[in-house]
Design a protein around this motif. Structure first.
Motif, PDB file in Angstrom:
ATOM      1  N   ASN A 294      16.342  47.147 -27.323  1.00  0.00           N
ATOM      2  CA  ASN A 294      14.890  47.281 -27.222  1.00  0.00           C
ATOM      3  C   ASN A 294      14.552  48.759 -26.979  1.00  0.00           C
ATOM      4  OD1 ASN A 294      12.299  46.301 -24.904  1.00  0.00           O
ATOM      5  ND2 ASN A 294      12.199  46.254 -27.125  1.00  0.00           N
ATOM      6  N   ALA A 295      13.531  49.245 -27.679  1.00  0.00           N
ATOM      7  CA  ALA A 295      13.210  50.680 -27.648  1.00  0.00           C
ATOM      8  C   ALA A 295      12.506  51.074 -26.346  1.00  0.00           C
ATOM      9  CB  ALA A 295      12.314  51.025 -28.829  1.00  0.00           C
ATOM     10  N   PRO A 296      12.790  52.270 -25.829  1.00  0.00           N
ATOM     11  CA  PRO A 296      12.032  52.778 -24.686  1.00  0.00           C
ATOM     12  C   PRO A 296      10.530  52.790 -25.011  1.00  0.00           C
ATOM     13  CG  PRO A 296      13.931  54.183 -25.107  1.00  0.00           C
ATOM     14  CD  PRO A 296      13.871  53.191 -26.233  1.00  0.00           C
ATOM     15  N   GLY A 297       9.730  52.331 -24.053  1.00  0.00           N
ATOM     16  CA  GLY A 297       8.283  52.236 -24.281  1.00  0.00           C
ATOM     17  C   GLY A 297       7.844  50.826 -24.613  1.00  0.00           C
ATOM     18  N   SER A 298       8.797  49.984 -25.050  1.00  0.00           N
ATOM     19  CA  SER A 298       8.474  48.603 -25.378  1.00  0.00           C
ATOM     20  C   SER A 298       8.469  47.765 -24.090  1.00  0.00           C
ATOM     21  CB  SER A 298       9.482  48.073 -26.403  1.00  0.00           C
ATOM     22  OG  SER A 298       9.184  46.746 -26.763  1.00  0.00           O
ATOM     23  N   CYS A 299       8.451  46.465 -24.241  1.00  0.00           N
ATOM     24  CA  CYS A 299       8.270  45.635 -23.036  1.00  0.00           C
ATOM     25  C   CYS A 299       9.220  44.451 -22.992  1.00  0.00           C
ATOM     26  CB  CYS A 299       6.822  45.144 -22.966  1.00  0.00           C
ATOM     27  SG  CYS A 299       6.278  44.338 -24.470  1.00  0.00           S
ATOM     28  N   TYR A 300      10.366  44.589 -23.668  1.00  0.00           N
ATOM     29  CA  TYR A 300      11.323  43.483 -23.653  1.00  0.00           C
ATOM     30  C   TYR A 300      12.590  43.867 -22.906  1.00  0.00           C
ATOM     31  CZ  TYR A 300       8.322  40.971 -26.910  1.00  0.00           C
ATOM     32  OH  TYR A 300       7.273  40.311 -27.478  1.00  0.00           O
ATOM     33  N   GLY A 301      12.413  44.427 -21.709  1.00  0.00           N
ATOM     34  CA  GLY A 301      13.572  44.676 -20.855  1.00  0.00           C
ATOM     35  C   GLY A 301      13.961  46.131 -20.749  1.00  0.00           C
ATOM     36  N   THR A 302      13.585  46.936 -21.735  1.00  0.00           N
ATOM     37  CA  THR A 302      13.857  48.380 -21.660  1.00  0.00           C
ATOM     38  C   THR A 302      12.703  49.042 -20.900  1.00  0.00           C
ATOM     39  OG1 THR A 302      15.231  48.433 -23.632  1.00  0.00           O
ATOM     40  CG2 THR A 302      14.089  50.480 -23.079  1.00  0.00           C
ATOM     41  N   THR A 303      13.025  50.141 -20.200  1.00  0.00           N
ATOM     42  CA  THR A 303      12.009  50.799 -19.380  1.00  0.00           C
ATOM     43  C   THR A 303      10.819  51.243 -20.235  1.00  0.00           C
ATOM     44  OG1 THR A 303      13.861  51.623 -18.065  1.00  0.00           O
ATOM     45  CG2 THR A 303      11.690  52.529 -17.572  1.00  0.00           C
ATOM     46  N   GLY A 304       9.639  50.927 -19.746  1.00  0.00           N
ATOM     47  CA  GLY A 304       8.400  51.259 -20.453  1.00  0.00           C
ATOM     48  C   GLY A 304       7.248  51.284 -19.482  1.00  0.00           C
ATOM     49  N   PRO A 305       6.036  51.330 -19.971  1.00  0.00           N
ATOM     50  CA  PRO A 305       4.865  51.453 -19.096  1.00  0.00           C
ATOM     51  C   PRO A 305       4.749  50.337 -18.049  1.00  0.00           C
ATOM     52  CG  PRO A 305       4.236  51.737 -21.390  1.00  0.00           C
ATOM     53  CD  PRO A 305       5.674  51.359 -21.400  1.00  0.00           C
ATOM     54  N   ALA A 306       5.232  49.138 -18.364  1.00  0.00           N
ATOM     55  CA  ALA A 306       5.094  48.033 -17.406  1.00  0.00           C
ATOM     56  C   ALA A 306       6.195  48.055 -16.342  1.00  0.00           C
ATOM     57  CB  ALA A 306       5.125  46.691 -18.146  1.00  0.00           C
ATOM     58  N   SER A 307       7.178  48.951 -16.505  1.00  0.00           N
ATOM     59  CA  SER A 307       8.284  49.002 -15.546  1.00  0.00           C
ATOM     60  C   SER A 307       7.859  49.724 -14.270  1.00  0.00           C
ATOM     61  CB  SER A 307       9.479  49.756 -16.144  1.00  0.00           C
ATOM     62  OG  SER A 307       9.819  49.225 -17.388  1.00  0.00           O
ATOM     63  N   GLU A 308       8.631  49.452 -13.220  1.00  0.00           N
ATOM     64  CA  GLU A 308       8.302  50.082 -11.938  1.00  0.00           C
ATOM     65  C   GLU A 308       8.703  51.559 -11.938  1.00  0.00           C
ATOM     66  OE1 GLU A 308       9.295  47.982  -8.191  1.00  0.00           O
ATOM     67  OE2 GLU A 308      10.246  49.895  -7.649  1.00  0.00           O
ATOM     68  N   ASN A 309       7.769  52.384 -11.516  1.00  0.00           N
ATOM     69  CA  ASN A 309       8.052  53.802 -11.316  1.00  0.00           C
ATOM     70  C   ASN A 309       8.718  53.942  -9.954  1.00  0.00           C
ATOM     71  OD1 ASN A 309       7.984  56.505 -10.712  1.00  0.00           O
ATOM     72  ND2 ASN A 309       5.848  56.824 -11.377  1.00  0.00           N
TER      73      ASN A 309
END
Ligand SMILES: CC(=O)SCCNC(=O)CCNC(=O)[C@H](O)C(C)(C)COP(=O)(O)OP(=O)(O)OC[C@H]1O[C@@H](n2cnc3c(N)ncnc32)[C@H](O)[C@@H]1OP(=O)(O)O
Ligand SMILES: N[C@@H](CCO)C(=O)O
Length: 403
Positions: free
Chosen positions: A90-105
């Protein structure tokens, strides 16, 4: 053997210059690695690592239930996982487990939202390279992908030309045309003008579902064609049982709720359940920004260092990534001496043909992996190609606003 995993790749600096302390990449692998049989598959705009069916998982992956290329990748399929070791991340920035905007900072303990760094297709490639290093994969037998995943493939060829033996770039182009840039802009505006978007910091509160729904509807229209929409819906009314989701103004109630409207509402509902609005912004911006020739003199120059074989696959009914764009890229490659074939698939489905017509996509990809461009299922538009019949392709004039 299949695995579903998440790799922590540590600190990651994006092309923008911004960094995050830890990039996690969700990935799946299928088959056994024998040292020279690795195939990286790159997903499209809203796809995930879940490219093939996983018997151990009952076919399920949270948020993305269906394997997006389940009829193309798998044991005995075109990309045969009994022969090849397939990796999809899964690409960075997406939302299927790879770090992206919905991930915790980790610095704030809150989701990044729009504090997440800008992401480019090049960042996806660099993250994939690091993941493959973790998996012990050096040179790839092949890299294959469709749509913006095809741009990801082209990026591999210019960025890591020595790491790829064969490439399959499906339903893609060296860059988006202005009409598609325009539609993506409107789609993003639909999200950012939803009051619930809240500057991208909406997690934990009401989400910009209306904006995301409109954005997906615009996208979905780009994935079909005039012919396929005519065939699927015509101008038919959706019928009494269809539930009109938009509260119509009194005058609208006089007019029919058409099947095409009902379809788009249904697709939007499904999409809102499975995708994050900020990720949609990030992923479409990465796609819009991609330009193969950026930093080079031309597209040909960008691919000049690649000494492997490149298969371009285009679809006659695709106005998102047209046959003409693929042919222009093929021409550039020929001029540069890159070993290329442009295989044109007759299909009036539209852009998503690469997802829904596996019987047309599978054979040339299978041949590419097994025999290279000499494969018998591969045709080429080059005038002197000996296996392409007339060598002609049907011009496509199926853009949204043309006849
Ligand atoms: C989950 C993933 O696969 S993610 C990666 C790929 N996903 C995408 O590309 C998403 C965008 N594309 C799609 O959603 C496409 O529908 C595809 C590519 C997944 C599948 O396309 P197709 O097989 O041609 O299906 P189609 O577009 O006709 O959609 C069928 C759905 O629309 C529904 N539908 C069809 N006509 C109507 C209508 N007039 N009104 C309401 N719903 C309708 C069907 O009931 C069906 O519902 P279901 O998905 O719950 O079974
Ligand atoms: N419909 C596909 C392809 C878009 O380019 C997707 O949503 O990923």
């Amino acid at each position: 053997m299949t695995t579903k995993n998440t790799a922590n790749l540590g600190a990651f600096q994006f092309e923008s210059g911004e960094s995050i302390p830890a990039l996690e990449v969700a990935y799946e692998t299928y088959g056994e690695f024998t040292g020279d049989n690795a195939v990286l598959v790159c997903h499209a705009l809203t796809g995930s690592a879940h490219v093939a069916r996983r018997p151990d998982a009952g076919g399920e992956t949270a948020g993305q239930a269906r394997a997006w290329w389940g009829d193309v990748v798998g044991p005995g399929k075109a990309i045969d996982t009994s022969e090849y070791y397939v990796v999809c991340a899964n690409a960075p920035g997406s939302c299927y487990g790879t770090t992206g905007p919905a991930s915790e900072n980790p610095e704030t303990g809150e989701p990044y939202g729009t504090d997440f760094p800008a992401v480019t297709v090049g960042d996806w490639t660099r993250a994939q390279r690091r993941l493959l290093d973790e998996l012990g994969v050096g040179r790839l037998h092949a890299v294959v992908g469709g749509s913006v995943g095809g741009m990801n493939v082209l990026d591999w060829l210019r960025r890591f030309p020595d790491d790829v033996e064969r490439a399959g770039a499906v339903a893609t182009a060296a860059r988006l045309d202005p009409q598609c840039l325009a539609l993506d802009t409107v789609a993003r505006r639909a999200i950012t003008s939803d009051p619930n978007w809240n500057g991208g910091h909406y997690y934990g509160g009401p989400e910009p579902e209306d904006g995301l729904a409109r954005a997906r509807q615009i996208g979905h229209i780009m994935y079909l064609s005039k012919a396929s929409m005519g065939r699927k819906f015509g101008r038919r009314s959706a019928g009494r049982e269809a539930v009109r989701e938009e509260p119509p103004d009194p005058a609208a109630a006089f007019f029919p709720y058409r099947e095409v409207e009902s379809y788009l509402d249904y697709q939007a509902d499904k999409f809102v359940d499975r995708f994050d609005a900020n990720s949609y912004l990030y992923m479409t911006r990465a796609m819009d920004d991609f330009d193969l020739s950026a930093g080079y003199e031309s597209d040909a120059d960008a691919l000049a260092a690649f000494e492997g074989e490149l298969l371009l696959l285009s679809f006659t009914g695709d106005w998102h990534f047209t046959v003409e764009q693929a042919e222009a890229l093929a021409e550039a490659c020929r001029e540069a001496g890159t070993d290329v074939a442009h295989h044109v698939v007759e299909s009036d489905h539209g852009h998503d043909a690469f997802l829904v017509e596996p019987e047309k996509v599978g054979p040339p990809l299978s041949e590419l992996l097994d025999d290279g461009l000499a494969g018998r299922a591969i045709t080429d538009t080059a005038p002197d190609a000996d296996d392409s019949g007339s060598g002609e392709f049907a011009p496509v004039h199926t853009s949204l606003f043309s006849q």
